[in-house]
Write an enzyme that holds these catalytic residues in place. Structure first.
Site, PDB file in Angstrom:
ATOM      1  N   GLU A  70       0.801  -1.230   0.000  1.00 30.13           N
ATOM      2  CA  GLU A  70       0.000   0.000   0.000  1.00 30.13           C
ATOM      3  C   GLU A  70       0.836   1.283   0.000  1.00 30.13           C
ATOM      4  OE1 GLU A  70      -2.912   0.491   3.119  1.00 30.13           O
ATOM      5  OE2 GLU A  70      -3.761   2.208   2.081  1.00 30.13           O
ATOM      6  N   ASP A  86      -0.848  -5.245   2.927  1.00 35.42           N
ATOM      7  CA  ASP A  86      -1.418  -4.079   3.600  1.00 35.42           C
ATOM      8  C   ASP A  86      -0.822  -4.071   5.013  1.00 35.42           C
ATOM      9  OD1 ASP A  86      -2.871  -2.014   4.654  1.00 35.42           O
ATOM     10  OD2 ASP A  86      -4.778  -2.659   3.790  1.00 35.42           O
ATOM     11  N   ILE A  88      -1.049  -2.022   7.657  1.00 35.75           N
ATOM     12  CA  ILE A  88      -2.082  -1.879   8.701  1.00 35.75           C
ATOM     13  C   ILE A  88      -3.421  -1.743   7.980  1.00 35.75           C
ATOM     14  CG2 ILE A  88      -2.921  -0.642  10.735  1.00 35.75           C
ATOM     15  CD1 ILE A  88      -0.254   0.701  11.063  1.00 35.75           C
ATOM     16  N   ASP A  89      -4.272  -2.708   8.129  1.00 37.71           N
ATOM     17  CA  ASP A  89      -5.620  -2.585   7.581  1.00 37.71           C
ATOM     18  C   ASP A  89      -6.561  -2.312   8.748  1.00 37.71           C
ATOM     19  OD1 ASP A  89      -7.579  -2.695   5.457  1.00 37.71           O
ATOM     20  OD2 ASP A  89      -8.294  -4.500   6.450  1.00 37.71           O
ATOM     21  N   THR A  91      -6.649   1.363   9.688  1.00 40.74           N
ATOM     22  CA  THR A  91      -5.855   2.492  10.212  1.00 40.74           C
ATOM     23  C   THR A  91      -6.676   3.417  11.094  1.00 40.74           C
ATOM     24  OG1 THR A  91      -5.055   2.510   7.942  1.00 40.74           O
ATOM     25  CG2 THR A  91      -4.026   4.050   9.446  1.00 40.74           C
ATOM     26  N   ASP A 217      -6.407  -4.714   0.292  1.00 41.23           N
ATOM     27  CA  ASP A 217      -7.419  -4.903   1.349  1.00 41.23           C
ATOM     28  C   ASP A 217      -7.980  -6.326   1.328  1.00 41.23           C
ATOM     29  OD1 ASP A 217      -7.491  -2.112   2.070  1.00 41.23           O
ATOM     30  OD2 ASP A 217      -8.770  -1.734   0.345  1.00 41.23           O
TER      31      ASP A 217
HETATM   32  C1  IPD Z   1      -9.513   0.504   4.903  1.00 41.28           C
HETATM   33  C2  IPD Z   1     -10.243  -0.529   5.742  1.00 41.28           C
HETATM   34  C3  IPD Z   1     -11.723  -0.238   5.821  1.00 41.28           C
HETATM   35  C4  IPD Z   1     -12.342  -0.110   4.442  1.00 41.28           C
HETATM   36  C5  IPD Z   1     -11.598   0.924   3.606  1.00 41.28           C
HETATM   37  C6  IPD Z   1     -10.103   0.573   3.531  1.00 41.28           C
HETATM   38  P1  IPD Z   1      -6.958   1.017   5.560  1.00 41.28           P
HETATM   39  O1  IPD Z   1      -8.140   0.189   4.789  1.00 41.28           O
HETATM   40  O2  IPD Z   1     -10.080  -1.817   5.214  1.00 41.28           O
HETATM   41  O3  IPD Z   1     -12.412  -1.229   6.506  1.00 41.28           O
HETATM   42  O4  IPD Z   1     -13.683   0.261   4.560  1.00 41.28           O
HETATM   43  O5  IPD Z   1     -12.160   0.966   2.299  1.00 41.28           O
HETATM   44  O6  IPD Z   1      -9.424   1.569   2.776  1.00 41.28           O
HETATM   45  O7  IPD Z   1      -6.964   2.393   5.010  1.00 41.28           O
HETATM   46  O8  IPD Z   1      -7.268   0.975   6.998  1.00 41.28           O
HETATM   47  O9  IPD Z   1      -5.725   0.237   5.194  1.00 41.28           O
HETATM   48 CA    CA Z   2      -6.566  -1.431   3.825  1.00 39.03          CA
HETATM   49 CA    CA Z   3      -3.488   0.195   5.208  1.00 38.08          CA
END
Ligand code: IPD
Ligand code: CA
Ligand code: CA
Length: 263
Positions: A70, A86, A88-89, A91, A217
Site C-alpha cells: 500500500e 497491507d 495496517i488494515d 488504520t 485490502d
Molecule cells: C480501509 C479498511 C476499511 C475499508 C476501507 C479501507 P486502511 O483500509 O479496510 O475497513 O472500509 O475501504 O481503505 O486504510 O485501513 O488500510
Molecule cells: Ca486497507
Molecule cells: Ca493500510
C-alpha cells in the site's frame, strides 16, 4: 492441525516480526490521544515502519518475488510470484485506539491468489490459508457459517457512508438504508476489510460487501474465504478475479439473497 508450507512460514515469520512494532506503537497511541498534536503523523510512521519490516523479511526469504504494498507501491521483479501487502488494515481504528486492525499478506502465483495470512496482533489471531489446503485460525481449521437465511445473519460492510461528489459509486449509505429496509439483518461496519473477510471465513459473520476497495485490502481474504468454503464474487455473483474491487463475500448459502438485496 497446522498449515505449514515454506511460503506460509515465510509470511508468518515476517508478520510476527512486524507485529512487535505494531503492538508497541499501539501502546503509545493512548498517550498521544490526549496530546494536542494527536496521533496522526505517528500512525503514518507506524504504517511505514511495519511495511519496511515486512518487505525486508519477505525479500530476504524470496528475493525474486514482486511486491505490491500500500505505502510503497509496486516493486517489479519475478513475473510469476507477487506479495500483496497491507501493513495496517484498519488504520482509523488504530488511530483512535480501537483494537481492531490487522496485517494482511497475500501471495499471487500467475495472477491467482494461492495463499494468504491476516494477523490481528492485539487478539493474537492468525488467519492463514493456502490453495487446496484449507483455512486456519491459530492452527484450527475454519469453516464458513451454515446460516442460510439472511434474516438470521450478521453482515459487514465498509467504506465511506456518503455519496462523494466525484464518485457516484460510493453508495454505501444508500445500500445500507435499502438493505435495512428489506431485511432486518444486523449490519456492522468494523473498519478493517481484511478482518471482515477473515471473520466470514471463521463463520463469525455470514457476509460482507463493499465497493472501491484496493487489492491489498482483499488479496489475503480471498483465499481465506474460498478455502473455508465461502464465495467471493462481484455484486452479480460472478466468481473469478475481482477486477473492479466491488466485492461480495458470503458463506455461499446467502449469496443469492445478498445479490437480490444489493441489486
Ligand atoms: C480501509 C479498511 C476499511 C475499508 C476501507 C479501507 P486502511 O483500509 O479496510 O475497513 O472500509 O475501504 O481503505 O486504510 O485501513 O488500510
Ligand atoms: Ca486497507
Ligand atoms: Ca493500510
Amino acid at each position: 492441525m497446522k498449515l505449514s508450507s515454506a511460503n506460509i512460514n515465510v509470511m508468518i515469520k515476517a508478520c510476527r516480526k512486524a507485529a512487535k512494532i505494531l503492538i508497541r506503537d499501539f501502546g503509545e497511541i493512548e498517550n498521544l490521544q490526549v496530546s494536542l498534536k494527536g496521533p496522526g503523523d505517528f500512525v503514518t510512521a507506524s504504517d511505514k515502519k511495519v511495511e519496511k519490516i515486512l518487505i525486508e523479511e519477505l525479500k530476504k526469504a524470496r528475493p525474486s518475488y514482486s511486491i505490491l504494498s500500500e505505502e510503497i507501491g509496486f516493486i517489479k521483479n519475478d513475473e510469476e510470484f507477487k506479495w500483496i501487502i497491507d501493513p495496517i488494515d484498519g488504520t482509523s481504528n488504530f488511530l483512535h485506539g480501537i483494537p481492531h486492525f490487522a496485517i494482511s499478506i497475500g501471495l499471487e502465483h500467475n495472477k491467482e491468489i494461492i495463499s494468504g495470512i491476516i494477523y490481528d496482533p492485539i487478539k493474537d489471531e492468525m488467519f492463514v490459508a493456502e490453495k487446496g489446503n484449507g483455512s486456519y485460525l491459530n492452527n484450527q481449521r475454519m469453516r464458513v457459517s451454515a446460516r442460510s437465511k439472511l434474516k438470521n445473519c450478521i453482515v459487514f460492510t465498509g467504506g465511506p457512508s456518503f455519496k462523494t461528489q466525484n464518485d457516484d459509486k460510493e453508495l454505501s449509505l444508500e445500500e445500507y438504508k435499502k438493505f435495512s429496509k428489506i431485511v432486518a439483518t444486523p449490519i456492522r461496519k468494523m473498519g478493517s476489510a481484511s478482518l471482515d473477510m477473515a471473520y466470514v471465513a471463521a463463520g463469525r459473520c455470514d457476509g460482507f460487501w463493499q465497493r472501491n476497495l484496493n487489492y491489498w485490502d482483499i488479496a489475503a481474504g480471498i483465499i481465506l474465504v474460498k478455502e473455508a468454503g465461502g464465495f467471493v464474487t462481484d455484486f452479480k455473483g460472478n466468481h473469478g478475479y475481482i477486477d473492479n474491487k466491488t466485492i461480495l463475500v458470503t458463506n455461499s448459502k446467502i449469496n443469492e439473497e445478498m445479490i437480490e438485496v444489493l441489486k
